[in-house]
Write a protein that holds these residues in place. Structure first.
Motif, PDB file in Angstrom:
ATOM      1  N   PRO A  93      12.465  17.591  46.435  1.00 28.26           N
ATOM      2  CA  PRO A  93      13.617  18.099  45.686  1.00 28.26           C
ATOM      3  C   PRO A  93      13.358  19.485  45.119  1.00 28.26           C
ATOM      4  O   PRO A  93      12.342  19.725  44.457  1.00 28.26           O
ATOM      5  N   THR A 109      10.894   7.789  48.756  1.00 25.77           N
ATOM      6  CA  THR A 109      10.843   7.911  47.304  1.00 25.77           C
ATOM      7  C   THR A 109       9.710   7.051  46.789  1.00 25.77           C
ATOM      8  O   THR A 109       9.664   5.847  47.051  1.00 25.77           O
ATOM      9  N   GLY A 159      10.224  12.836  48.991  1.00 27.68           N
ATOM     10  CA  GLY A 159      10.996  13.884  49.653  1.00 27.68           C
ATOM     11  C   GLY A 159      11.672  13.357  50.893  1.00 27.68           C
ATOM     12  O   GLY A 159      11.539  12.175  51.239  1.00 27.68           O
ATOM     13  N   GLN A 204      14.544   9.480  53.984  1.00 29.00           N
ATOM     14  CA  GLN A 204      14.143   9.675  52.586  1.00 29.00           C
ATOM     15  C   GLN A 204      12.985   8.755  52.215  1.00 29.00           C
ATOM     16  O   GLN A 204      13.023   7.553  52.478  1.00 29.00           O
TER      17      GLN A 204
END
Length: 128
Positions: free
Chosen positions: A41, A125, A91, A123
């Motif tokens: 991010p 996380t 990311g 994605q």
């Protein structure tokens, strides 16, 4: 035309593992350099690791102890095994292929400009 689709991302806790897949269609990945990139991010997309057409690998600093890349020719796919995931591994992960043969089969680069074909990403996380 070569198309790439990433999968395997998800929400994990620190220390856990994930295996990302990059599946190709339209053309073979066998002799191409393929790279995995991460975009955190607010940051630029950065190369994590790549594998050359000849099977050589090029890891970003300190990545080789936790991450591993390999190619499955029969499945026309490249995989990224990620172990011991950390918060800053969060990311969107993209795979990309060099179908122009920028560096031939003996070397792959981790720069985004070396790759013309990109997937949409998956994605990852890492959160407690």
């Amino acid at each position: 035309q070569l198309r790439l689709v990433e999968s395997g991302g998800g929400l994990v806790q620190p220390g856990e593992s994930l295996t990302l897949s990059c599946a190709a269609s339209g053309s073979s990945l066998e002799n191409l350099s393929v790279g995995w990139f991460r975009q955190a991010p607010g940051k630029e997309r950065a190369g994590v690791v790549c594998i050359s057409g000849g099977g050589g690998t090029n890891y970003a600093t300190n990545m080789s102890d936790r991450f591993s890349i390999w190619r499955d020719v029969a499945r026309n796919s490249v995989y990224l095994q990620m172990n011991g995931l950390q918060f800053d591994d969060t990311g969107r992960y993209f795979c990309a292929a060099d179908d122009r043969g920028v560096y031939g089969r003996s070397f792959c680069a981790r720069s985004t400009t070396s790759y013309a074909r990109w997937g949409l990403g998956t994605q990852v996380t890492v959160s407690s």
